[in-house]
Design a protein around this motif. Structure first.
Motif, PDB file in Angstrom:
ATOM      1  N   PHE A  35       1.015  -1.193   0.103  1.00  0.00           N
ATOM      2  CA  PHE A  35      -0.081  -0.010  -0.046  1.00  0.00           C
ATOM      3  C   PHE A  35       0.880   1.131   0.004  1.00  0.00           C
ATOM      4  O   PHE A  35       0.674   1.949  -0.775  1.00  0.00           O
ATOM      5  CB  PHE A  35      -0.848  -0.098   1.405  1.00  0.00           C
ATOM      6  CG  PHE A  35      -1.736   1.131   1.232  1.00  0.00           C
ATOM      7  CD1 PHE A  35      -3.176   1.117   1.205  1.00  0.00           C
ATOM      8  CD2 PHE A  35      -1.302   2.230   1.732  1.00  0.00           C
ATOM      9  CE1 PHE A  35      -3.908   2.096   1.369  1.00  0.00           C
ATOM     10  CE2 PHE A  35      -2.175   3.498   2.085  1.00  0.00           C
ATOM     11  CZ  PHE A  35      -3.699   3.283   1.810  1.00  0.00           C
ATOM     12  N   LEU A  36       2.099   1.100   0.688  1.00  0.00           N
ATOM     13  CA  LEU A  36       2.637   2.518   1.020  1.00  0.00           C
ATOM     14  C   LEU A  36       3.735   2.450  -0.366  1.00  0.00           C
ATOM     15  O   LEU A  36       3.979   3.761  -0.691  1.00  0.00           O
ATOM     16  CB  LEU A  36       3.583   2.385   2.128  1.00  0.00           C
ATOM     17  CG  LEU A  36       2.703   2.504   3.357  1.00  0.00           C
ATOM     18  CD1 LEU A  36       3.555   2.099   4.708  1.00  0.00           C
ATOM     19  CD2 LEU A  36       2.007   3.561   3.786  1.00  0.00           C
ATOM     20  N   GLU A  37       3.824   1.458  -0.647  1.00  0.00           N
ATOM     21  CA  GLU A  37       4.677   1.881  -2.037  1.00  0.00           C
ATOM     22  C   GLU A  37       3.756   2.349  -3.028  1.00  0.00           C
ATOM     23  O   GLU A  37       4.401   3.213  -3.956  1.00  0.00           O
ATOM     24  CB  GLU A  37       5.090   0.307  -2.723  1.00  0.00           C
ATOM     25  CG  GLU A  37       6.264  -0.359  -1.984  1.00  0.00           C
ATOM     26  CD  GLU A  37       6.276  -1.932  -2.960  1.00  0.00           C
ATOM     27  OE1 GLU A  37       6.903  -2.592  -1.863  1.00  0.00           O
ATOM     28  OE2 GLU A  37       5.741  -2.432  -3.993  1.00  0.00           O
ATOM     29  N   GLN A  38       2.525   2.117  -3.060  1.00  0.00           N
ATOM     30  CA  GLN A  38       1.607   2.863  -4.169  1.00  0.00           C
ATOM     31  C   GLN A  38       1.338   4.433  -3.643  1.00  0.00           C
ATOM     32  O   GLN A  38       1.596   5.224  -4.834  1.00  0.00           O
ATOM     33  CB  GLN A  38       0.201   2.307  -4.096  1.00  0.00           C
ATOM     34  CG  GLN A  38       0.178   0.965  -4.237  1.00  0.00           C
ATOM     35  CD  GLN A  38       0.630   0.612  -5.747  1.00  0.00           C
ATOM     36  OE1 GLN A  38      -0.470   0.967  -6.622  1.00  0.00           O
ATOM     37  NE2 GLN A  38       1.448  -0.515  -6.070  1.00  0.00           N
ATOM     38  N   VAL A  39       1.481   4.603  -2.673  1.00  0.00           N
ATOM     39  CA  VAL A  39       1.485   6.108  -1.981  1.00  0.00           C
ATOM     40  C   VAL A  39       3.000   6.728  -2.515  1.00  0.00           C
ATOM     41  O   VAL A  39       2.838   7.709  -3.196  1.00  0.00           O
ATOM     42  CB  VAL A  39       1.657   6.077  -0.618  1.00  0.00           C
ATOM     43  CG1 VAL A  39       1.701   7.597  -0.122  1.00  0.00           C
ATOM     44  CG2 VAL A  39       0.090   5.729  -0.123  1.00  0.00           C
ATOM     45  N   ASP A  40       3.904   6.143  -2.250  1.00  0.00           N
ATOM     46  CA  ASP A  40       5.257   6.768  -2.774  1.00  0.00           C
ATOM     47  C   ASP A  40       5.168   6.806  -4.432  1.00  0.00           C
ATOM     48  O   ASP A  40       5.873   8.173  -4.856  1.00  0.00           O
ATOM     49  CB  ASP A  40       6.538   5.547  -2.424  1.00  0.00           C
ATOM     50  CG  ASP A  40       6.789   5.724  -0.963  1.00  0.00           C
ATOM     51  OD1 ASP A  40       6.121   6.584  -0.217  1.00  0.00           O
ATOM     52  OD2 ASP A  40       7.317   4.819  -0.483  1.00  0.00           O
ATOM     53  N   ALA A  41       4.723   5.854  -5.059  1.00  0.00           N
ATOM     54  CA  ALA A  41       4.963   5.953  -6.395  1.00  0.00           C
ATOM     55  C   ALA A  41       3.857   7.267  -6.953  1.00  0.00           C
ATOM     56  O   ALA A  41       4.243   7.772  -7.679  1.00  0.00           O
ATOM     57  CB  ALA A  41       4.212   4.873  -7.123  1.00  0.00           C
ATOM     58  N   PHE A  42       2.684   7.571  -6.318  1.00  0.00           N
ATOM     59  CA  PHE A  42       1.893   8.391  -6.421  1.00  0.00           C
ATOM     60  C   PHE A  42       2.482   9.971  -5.903  1.00  0.00           C
ATOM     61  O   PHE A  42       2.461  10.958  -7.060  1.00  0.00           O
ATOM     62  CB  PHE A  42       0.535   8.567  -5.679  1.00  0.00           C
ATOM     63  CG  PHE A  42      -0.305   9.622  -5.635  1.00  0.00           C
ATOM     64  CD1 PHE A  42      -1.008  10.078  -6.815  1.00  0.00           C
ATOM     65  CD2 PHE A  42      -0.363  10.557  -4.716  1.00  0.00           C
ATOM     66  CE1 PHE A  42      -1.869  10.788  -6.857  1.00  0.00           C
ATOM     67  CE2 PHE A  42      -1.162  11.610  -4.535  1.00  0.00           C
ATOM     68  CZ  PHE A  42      -1.995  11.849  -5.623  1.00  0.00           C
ATOM     69  N   GLU A  43       3.188   9.958  -5.046  1.00  0.00           N
ATOM     70  CA  GLU A  43       3.899  11.196  -4.748  1.00  0.00           C
ATOM     71  C   GLU A  43       4.845  11.585  -5.578  1.00  0.00           C
ATOM     72  O   GLU A  43       5.090  12.765  -6.003  1.00  0.00           O
ATOM     73  CB  GLU A  43       4.404  11.069  -3.282  1.00  0.00           C
ATOM     74  CG  GLU A  43       3.321  10.909  -2.187  1.00  0.00           C
ATOM     75  CD  GLU A  43       2.345  12.301  -1.804  1.00  0.00           C
ATOM     76  OE1 GLU A  43       2.731  13.047  -2.546  1.00  0.00           O
ATOM     77  OE2 GLU A  43       1.235  11.942  -1.348  1.00  0.00           O
ATOM     78  N   GLU A  44       5.556  10.590  -6.021  1.00  0.00           N
ATOM     79  CA  GLU A  44       6.871  10.723  -7.063  1.00  0.00           C
ATOM     80  C   GLU A  44       6.241  11.264  -8.381  1.00  0.00           C
ATOM     81  O   GLU A  44       6.843  12.467  -8.968  1.00  0.00           O
ATOM     82  CB  GLU A  44       7.687   9.537  -7.185  1.00  0.00           C
ATOM     83  CG  GLU A  44       9.002   9.563  -6.830  1.00  0.00           C
ATOM     84  CD  GLU A  44       9.594   8.225  -6.796  1.00  0.00           C
ATOM     85  OE1 GLU A  44       9.829   7.839  -7.761  1.00  0.00           O
ATOM     86  OE2 GLU A  44      10.045   7.741  -5.596  1.00  0.00           O
ATOM     87  N   GLU A  45       5.257  10.576  -8.731  1.00  0.00           N
ATOM     88  CA  GLU A  45       4.655  11.128 -10.030  1.00  0.00           C
ATOM     89  C   GLU A  45       4.107  12.475  -9.972  1.00  0.00           C
ATOM     90  O   GLU A  45       4.395  13.264 -10.802  1.00  0.00           O
ATOM     91  CB  GLU A  45       3.257  10.355 -10.204  1.00  0.00           C
ATOM     92  CG  GLU A  45       2.867   9.897 -11.688  1.00  0.00           C
ATOM     93  CD  GLU A  45       1.903   8.983 -11.724  1.00  0.00           C
ATOM     94  OE1 GLU A  45       1.754   7.891 -11.707  1.00  0.00           O
ATOM     95  OE2 GLU A  45       0.571   9.587 -11.925  1.00  0.00           O
ATOM     96  N   GLN A  46       3.645  12.951  -8.570  1.00  0.00           N
ATOM     97  CA  GLN A  46       3.305  14.442  -8.639  1.00  0.00           C
ATOM     98  C   GLN A  46       4.365  15.497  -8.881  1.00  0.00           C
ATOM     99  O   GLN A  46       4.158  16.444  -9.000  1.00  0.00           O
ATOM    100  CB  GLN A  46       2.350  14.528  -7.127  1.00  0.00           C
ATOM    101  CG  GLN A  46       1.149  13.548  -7.039  1.00  0.00           C
ATOM    102  CD  GLN A  46       0.129  13.773  -8.263  1.00  0.00           C
ATOM    103  OE1 GLN A  46      -0.325  14.996  -8.441  1.00  0.00           O
ATOM    104  NE2 GLN A  46      -0.212  12.763  -9.045  1.00  0.00           N
ATOM    105  N   LEU A  47       5.419  14.949  -8.312  1.00  0.00           N
ATOM    106  CA  LEU A  47       6.593  15.753  -8.289  1.00  0.00           C
ATOM    107  C   LEU A  47       7.148  15.958  -9.672  1.00  0.00           C
ATOM    108  O   LEU A  47       7.662  17.062 -10.119  1.00  0.00           O
ATOM    109  CB  LEU A  47       7.866  15.161  -7.262  1.00  0.00           C
ATOM    110  CG  LEU A  47       7.264  15.096  -5.864  1.00  0.00           C
ATOM    111  CD1 LEU A  47       8.633  14.779  -4.983  1.00  0.00           C
ATOM    112  CD2 LEU A  47       7.261  16.634  -5.387  1.00  0.00           C
ATOM    113  N   THR A  48       7.152  14.981 -10.529  1.00  0.00           N
ATOM    114  CA  THR A  48       7.685  15.206 -11.750  1.00  0.00           C
ATOM    115  C   THR A  48       6.813  15.842 -12.689  1.00  0.00           C
ATOM    116  O   THR A  48       5.688  16.144 -12.613  1.00  0.00           O
ATOM    117  CB  THR A  48       7.768  13.756 -12.417  1.00  0.00           C
ATOM    118  OG1 THR A  48       6.517  13.029 -12.423  1.00  0.00           O
ATOM    119  CG2 THR A  48       8.957  13.041 -11.753  1.00  0.00           C
TER     120      THR A  48
END
Lengths: 183, 132
Positions: A170-183
């Motif tokens: 679950f937390l991996e998905q959150v990290d992936a989302f946050e990273e995507e938002q940064l780019t």
């Protein structure tokens, strides 16, 4: 001479560091031991021209690195202890032997659905709130798993650490989302 | 890792995503998970009193292969009897999608989901028959 010690592949990660298998390791001590051993076993220290000694050093160093990565991380260390106890949650067959209760799978499904909605709406505050809750649950499950390992209750440990794996995903998905938002 | 054409196709256009009322006596729900990767899959089958699967829905949180496997089985089970659906094996799913060995567990998950959904439906039915 090689027969005097067990071959590296037969030794546990703990044995490599001169430790008994345990939940409670001194991470600082492991780190300094790792540095000592890395230097002592470095392939460049193998006698020049002795390709067999060099090869052995390479394989020993590789195992040392693997062991270090596992032992210094509380989750991986706990999963490794569970594996030594006979249940390898990281393999399909091992995981299949420790099925999770249905109500927990329902909980995961609900959490993932809520996360999906929050991500689709780009609702950062909601994503973070969901993630915080899961982080707390993961910490709780890890503590329960560690306690169970200390008392050698393998079934309880496998359920608790199984939960840790779902929460980690679950937390991996959150990290992936946050990273995507940064780019 | 490169996904095969069929996996990508199902991943981009998943069939029958959604949910049904799990309390409906004609709906069987299968919920399965893979601790090795931490993913979950829910498959629901609407089954007639004659035992024919009329509709299927799924929701999968997982990798492309897991989504494709569940999407594919929702297409396969429609119109089949419960017995026929129960005979679908992970091998057939993996073969149809050309899944690589490391993704075989995704097809196993889909097979388990069908079996779990059928079991749920049959248990509901037994309860209904047992009730006065």
């Amino acid at each position: 001479m090689a027969a005097a010690t067990a071959s590296p592949s037969e030794r546990t990660h703990f044995a490599l560091f001169g430790l008994e298998p345990t939940v409670d390791v001194d991470v600082k001590a492991i780190e300094s031991r790792f540095r000592e051993l890395s230097l002592a076993w470095h392939p460049d220290r193998a006698p020049a021209g002795d390709s067999r000694a060099r090869l052995e050093a390479v394989s020993r160093t590789a195992q040392l690195n693997d062991a270090f990565v596992v032992l210094k991380d509380p989750v991986r260390r706990a999963l490794y202890l569970l594996k030594l106890a006979g249940i390898d949650l990281e393999s399909e067959a091992g995981a299949a032997r420790a099925p999770m209760p249905l109500d927990f799978l329902e909980e995961v499904m609900e959490r993932r659905e809520a996360l999906d909605q929050a991500m689709a709406a780009k609702d950062h505050a909601r994503v973070q709130a969901l993630a915080d809750d899961v982080r707390a649950q993961r910490a709780l499950a890890l503590t329960r798993g560690q306690d169970a390992l200390r008392s050698q209750d393998v079934t309880t440990a496998s359920h608790a650490l199984g939960r840790v794996r779902y929460y980690a995903r679950f937390l991996e998905q959150v990290d992936a989302f946050e990273e995507e938002q940064l780019t | 890792m490169a996904y095969t054409q069929k996996v990508v196709e199902h991943y981009e256009n998943p069939r029958n995503v959604g949910s049904m009322d799990k309390d409906d006596p004609n709906v069987g729900t299968g919920l399965v998970g893979a601790p090795a990767c931490g993913d979950v899959m829910r498959l629901q089958l609407k089954i007639s009193d004659e035992g024919v699967i009329q509709d299927a829905k799924f929701k999968t949180f997982g990798c492309g292969s897991a989504i494709a496997s569940s999407s594919l089985v929702t297409e396969w089970v429609k119109g089949k009897t419960v017995e026929q659906a129960g005979e679908i094996t992970n091998k057939e799913i993996a073969q149809e999608l050309s899944l690589p060995p490391v993704k075989i567990h995704c097809s196993v998950l889909a097979e388990d989901a069908i079996k779990a959904a059928i079991k749920d439906f049959q248990e509901k039915r037994q309860k209904k028959q047992a009730a006065p």
